[in-house]
Design a protein around this motif. Structure first.
Motif, PDB file in Angstrom:
ATOM      1  N   TYR A   8     -25.066   6.120 -47.518  1.00  0.00           N
ATOM      2  CA  TYR A   8     -25.224   7.163 -48.507  1.00  0.00           C
ATOM      3  C   TYR A   8     -24.363   7.643 -49.332  1.00  0.00           C
ATOM      4  O   TYR A   8     -24.101   6.979 -50.418  1.00  0.00           O
ATOM      5  N   ALA A   9     -23.364   7.565 -48.583  1.00  0.00           N
ATOM      6  CA  ALA A   9     -22.145   7.999 -49.251  1.00  0.00           C
ATOM      7  C   ALA A   9     -20.485   7.185 -50.035  1.00  0.00           C
ATOM      8  O   ALA A   9     -20.762   7.306 -51.365  1.00  0.00           O
ATOM      9  N   ILE A  10     -21.161   6.045 -49.305  1.00  0.00           N
ATOM     10  CA  ILE A  10     -20.389   5.088 -49.358  1.00  0.00           C
ATOM     11  C   ILE A  10     -21.211   4.455 -50.485  1.00  0.00           C
ATOM     12  O   ILE A  10     -20.631   4.024 -52.286  1.00  0.00           O
ATOM     13  N   GLY A  11     -21.712   4.160 -51.317  1.00  0.00           N
ATOM     14  CA  GLY A  11     -23.194   4.388 -52.615  1.00  0.00           C
ATOM     15  C   GLY A  11     -23.044   5.060 -53.065  1.00  0.00           C
ATOM     16  O   GLY A  11     -22.993   4.496 -54.021  1.00  0.00           O
ATOM     17  N   SER A  12     -22.939   5.968 -53.209  1.00  0.00           N
ATOM     18  CA  SER A  12     -22.424   7.230 -54.319  1.00  0.00           C
ATOM     19  C   SER A  12     -21.045   6.865 -54.694  1.00  0.00           C
ATOM     20  O   SER A  12     -21.123   6.600 -55.546  1.00  0.00           O
ATOM     21  N   ASN A  13     -19.542   7.290 -54.268  1.00  0.00           N
ATOM     22  CA  ASN A  13     -18.923   7.617 -54.375  1.00  0.00           C
ATOM     23  C   ASN A  13     -17.650   6.446 -53.277  1.00  0.00           C
ATOM     24  O   ASN A  13     -17.163   7.082 -52.365  1.00  0.00           O
ATOM     25  N   PRO A  14     -18.364   5.400 -53.295  1.00  0.00           N
ATOM     26  CA  PRO A  14     -16.519   4.410 -52.916  1.00  0.00           C
ATOM     27  C   PRO A  14     -15.344   5.143 -52.501  1.00  0.00           C
ATOM     28  O   PRO A  14     -14.828   4.566 -51.157  1.00  0.00           O
ATOM     29  N   GLU A  15     -14.937   5.280 -53.437  1.00  0.00           N
ATOM     30  CA  GLU A  15     -12.919   6.036 -53.428  1.00  0.00           C
ATOM     31  C   GLU A  15     -13.045   7.297 -52.793  1.00  0.00           C
ATOM     32  O   GLU A  15     -12.335   7.337 -51.992  1.00  0.00           O
ATOM     33  N   ALA A  16     -14.014   8.044 -52.487  1.00  0.00           N
ATOM     34  CA  ALA A  16     -14.477   9.120 -52.527  1.00  0.00           C
ATOM     35  C   ALA A  16     -14.720   8.722 -50.922  1.00  0.00           C
ATOM     36  O   ALA A  16     -14.362   9.486 -49.607  1.00  0.00           O
ATOM     37  N   ALA A  17     -15.733   7.624 -50.117  1.00  0.00           N
ATOM     38  CA  ALA A  17     -15.642   7.314 -48.809  1.00  0.00           C
ATOM     39  C   ALA A  17     -14.558   7.025 -48.041  1.00  0.00           C
ATOM     40  O   ALA A  17     -14.201   7.455 -46.739  1.00  0.00           O
ATOM     41  N   ARG A  18     -13.300   5.994 -49.078  1.00  0.00           N
ATOM     42  CA  ARG A  18     -12.565   6.070 -48.259  1.00  0.00           C
ATOM     43  C   ARG A  18     -11.294   7.043 -47.756  1.00  0.00           C
ATOM     44  O   ARG A  18     -10.922   6.986 -47.579  1.00  0.00           O
ATOM     45  N   MET A  19     -11.408   7.634 -48.237  1.00  0.00           N
ATOM     46  CA  MET A  19      -9.917   8.588 -49.071  1.00  0.00           C
ATOM     47  C   MET A  19     -11.196   9.414 -47.622  1.00  0.00           C
ATOM     48  O   MET A  19      -9.684  10.285 -46.821  1.00  0.00           O
ATOM     49  N   LEU A  20     -11.956   9.885 -46.967  1.00  0.00           N
ATOM     50  CA  LEU A  20     -13.053  10.962 -46.082  1.00  0.00           C
ATOM     51  C   LEU A  20     -12.284   9.930 -44.926  1.00  0.00           C
ATOM     52  O   LEU A  20     -12.800  10.192 -43.973  1.00  0.00           O
ATOM     53  N   GLY A  21     -11.902   8.526 -44.831  1.00  0.00           N
ATOM     54  CA  GLY A  21     -11.951   7.941 -43.732  1.00  0.00           C
ATOM     55  C   GLY A  21     -12.696   7.311 -43.050  1.00  0.00           C
ATOM     56  O   GLY A  21     -12.425   6.803 -41.976  1.00  0.00           O
ATOM     57  N   LEU A  22     -13.776   6.690 -43.643  1.00  0.00           N
ATOM     58  CA  LEU A  22     -14.661   5.773 -43.818  1.00  0.00           C
ATOM     59  C   LEU A  22     -14.559   4.360 -43.583  1.00  0.00           C
ATOM     60  O   LEU A  22     -13.597   4.016 -44.355  1.00  0.00           O
ATOM     61  N   ARG A  23     -14.892   3.705 -42.797  1.00  0.00           N
ATOM     62  CA  ARG A  23     -14.339   2.599 -43.042  1.00  0.00           C
ATOM     63  C   ARG A  23     -15.772   1.729 -43.427  1.00  0.00           C
ATOM     64  O   ARG A  23     -16.107   0.542 -43.404  1.00  0.00           O
ATOM     65  N   VAL A  24     -14.861   1.410 -45.327  1.00  0.00           N
ATOM     66  CA  VAL A  24     -15.819   1.260 -46.089  1.00  0.00           C
ATOM     67  C   VAL A  24     -16.232  -0.795 -45.964  1.00  0.00           C
ATOM     68  O   VAL A  24     -17.604  -1.115 -45.767  1.00  0.00           O
ATOM     69  N   ALA A  25     -15.453  -0.810 -45.708  1.00  0.00           N
ATOM     70  CA  ALA A  25     -15.194  -2.240 -46.109  1.00  0.00           C
ATOM     71  C   ALA A  25     -16.265  -2.767 -44.543  1.00  0.00           C
ATOM     72  O   ALA A  25     -17.214  -3.359 -44.568  1.00  0.00           O
ATOM     73  N   ALA A  26     -15.917  -2.505 -43.624  1.00  0.00           N
ATOM     74  CA  ALA A  26     -16.776  -2.633 -42.091  1.00  0.00           C
ATOM     75  C   ALA A  26     -18.026  -2.319 -42.116  1.00  0.00           C
ATOM     76  O   ALA A  26     -19.007  -2.650 -41.868  1.00  0.00           O
ATOM     77  N   ILE A  27     -18.177  -1.216 -42.884  1.00  0.00           N
ATOM     78  CA  ILE A  27     -20.370  -1.106 -43.282  1.00  0.00           C
ATOM     79  C   ILE A  27     -20.171  -1.679 -44.489  1.00  0.00           C
ATOM     80  O   ILE A  27     -21.378  -2.199 -43.732  1.00  0.00           O
ATOM     81  N   ARG A  28     -20.093  -2.227 -45.004  1.00  0.00           N
ATOM     82  CA  ARG A  28     -20.665  -2.751 -45.723  1.00  0.00           C
ATOM     83  C   ARG A  28     -21.031  -4.491 -45.548  1.00  0.00           C
ATOM     84  O   ARG A  28     -22.002  -4.616 -45.526  1.00  0.00           O
ATOM     85  N   THR A  29     -20.034  -4.646 -44.938  1.00  0.00           N
ATOM     86  CA  THR A  29     -20.277  -6.142 -43.859  1.00  0.00           C
ATOM     87  C   THR A  29     -21.520  -5.419 -43.262  1.00  0.00           C
ATOM     88  O   THR A  29     -21.948  -7.144 -43.148  1.00  0.00           O
ATOM     89  N   ALA A  30     -21.735  -5.319 -42.537  1.00  0.00           N
ATOM     90  CA  ALA A  30     -23.281  -5.089 -41.667  1.00  0.00           C
ATOM     91  C   ALA A  30     -23.980  -4.949 -42.463  1.00  0.00           C
ATOM     92  O   ALA A  30     -25.019  -5.186 -41.563  1.00  0.00           O
TER      93      ALA A  30
END
Length: 338
Positions: free
Chosen positions: A210-232
């Motif tokens: 949900y965090a990535i869907g709401s704001n991917p840039e903010a999620a990336r700044m928080l340290g989430l592995r956005v690319a890996a979660i999207r790929t999964a």
């Protein structure tokens, strides 16, 4: 001695929203409530329209047909919550079904081993889609249109447009059997839905989606592995599509090249009807499946009234347009009053 006559100004009172705006806001903020109400109305209307609708035989037909599109809808809803789309899910399901037929019939592999390998094939196709989207930073809509052509073309190259018959009877139970009177494909749908809903609502991974869907840039700044979660998420959608394709092969007793052709528009429409925002960050797989139930009932009524099945494509496309338009207009109306 001076007399202080200063009058304290009252803070401005924000204008009250109109009752209609409040009603719309509650409807948009609680998509499950809205879709449940819509489902109840459509169900009641269907009962009055046809005396054959509320029969055990017809309910079994609806449940069994819903299982296939429902599985694809779960995967598509996960991607839409992240702000992505995969238009190749139908082709992935068809490719997995054809691959299972080839393994079981032409190569004589154990049916259950073949099914496991085809599930891995579906997950691998989704993984490939996700990797191309994240690594090359391509738009998922454009990429998956091309990949749908690749997977669909592979089906035609392998089968020459001819169905693969002679599927072993050992797996027929997966498509035609029942558990306690409930079709097995529908049971599989419920199990998959329960697992995905649990992950989305009770685990950190769901919150990350949900965090990535709401704001991917903010999620990336928080340290989430956005690319890996999207790929999964793409891999999960591919896995569920392959599962639907395999169940369809078991249901038909043959691997048809046309499997999955109708699994493109309906899952998107079901997700939007179920409250999944087209912009990402809002919605749930449960609501998406309820949206699929609504579409399934409408299509069933078309069949009961003897209307040509070719109208189903028109209905599915029309529902997509209406659902997306309603979603956009509702959110624009709420943002204007914010």
């Amino acid at each position: 001695m001076s007399l202080d006559t200063t009058i304290q100004a009252k803070p401005p009172v924000p204008p009250r929203a109109s009752n209609f705006r409040v009603l719309v806001g509650r409807f948009a903020g609680n998509p499950l409530g809205g879709v449940v109400a819509a489902l109840a109305i459509i169900f009641v209307v269907a009962c009055f329209l046809s005396p054959y609708f509320l029969t055990r035989f017809n309910m079994t037909i609806i449940a069994r047909s819903l299982a296939f599109t429902g599985l694809v809808t779960i995967g598509q809803s996960l991607l839409m919550i992240m702000g992505e789309l995969d238009l190749s899910v139908g082709a992935i399901g068809g490719l997995a079904g054809i691959a299972s037929g080839i393994m079981m019939v032409q190569y004589g592999l154990n049916p259950w081993l073949s099914l496991v390998l085809c599930l891995m094939l579906g997950a691998g196709c989704g993984l490939l889609n996700g990797t191309l989207v994240t690594r090359l930073r391509l738009h998922s809509l454009v990429l998956t249109i091309g990949m749908a052509g690749v997977y669909g073309g592979a089906i035609l190259v392998v089968t020459k447009g001819v169905a693969i018959t002679g599927i072993p009877h050992e797996i027929a139970f997966l498509g035609s059997g029942k558990l306690a009177g409930v079709p097995v494909p529908f049971v599989v749908l419920l199990v998959c839905l329960a697992i995905v809903v649990f992950v989305m609502q009770r685990t950190p991974l769901g919150r990350y989606v949900y965090a990535i869907g709401s704001n991917p840039e903010a999620a990336r700044m928080l340290g989430l592995r956005v690319a890996a979660i999207r790929t999964a998420a793409f891999a999960t959608a591919g896995f569920l599509s392959a599962l639907a394709g395999i169940l369809m092969v078991a249901r038909l007793g043959s691997a048809q090249p046309s499997i999955g052709d109708t699994w493109v528009l309906s899952p998107i429409a079901a997700a939007v009807i179920g409250g999944v925002a087209t912009t990402g960050g809002i919605g749930s797989p449960l609501g998406a499946v309820l949206g699929a139930v609504i579409i399934g009932i409408i299509e069933n009524i078309i069949v009961l009234f003897g209307i040509s099945p070719y109208w189903q494509s028109i209905v599915s496309g029309g529902i997509v347009v209406l659902a997306i338009s309603f979603d956009a207009l509702t959110r624009r109306y709420l943002n204007r009053g914010a």
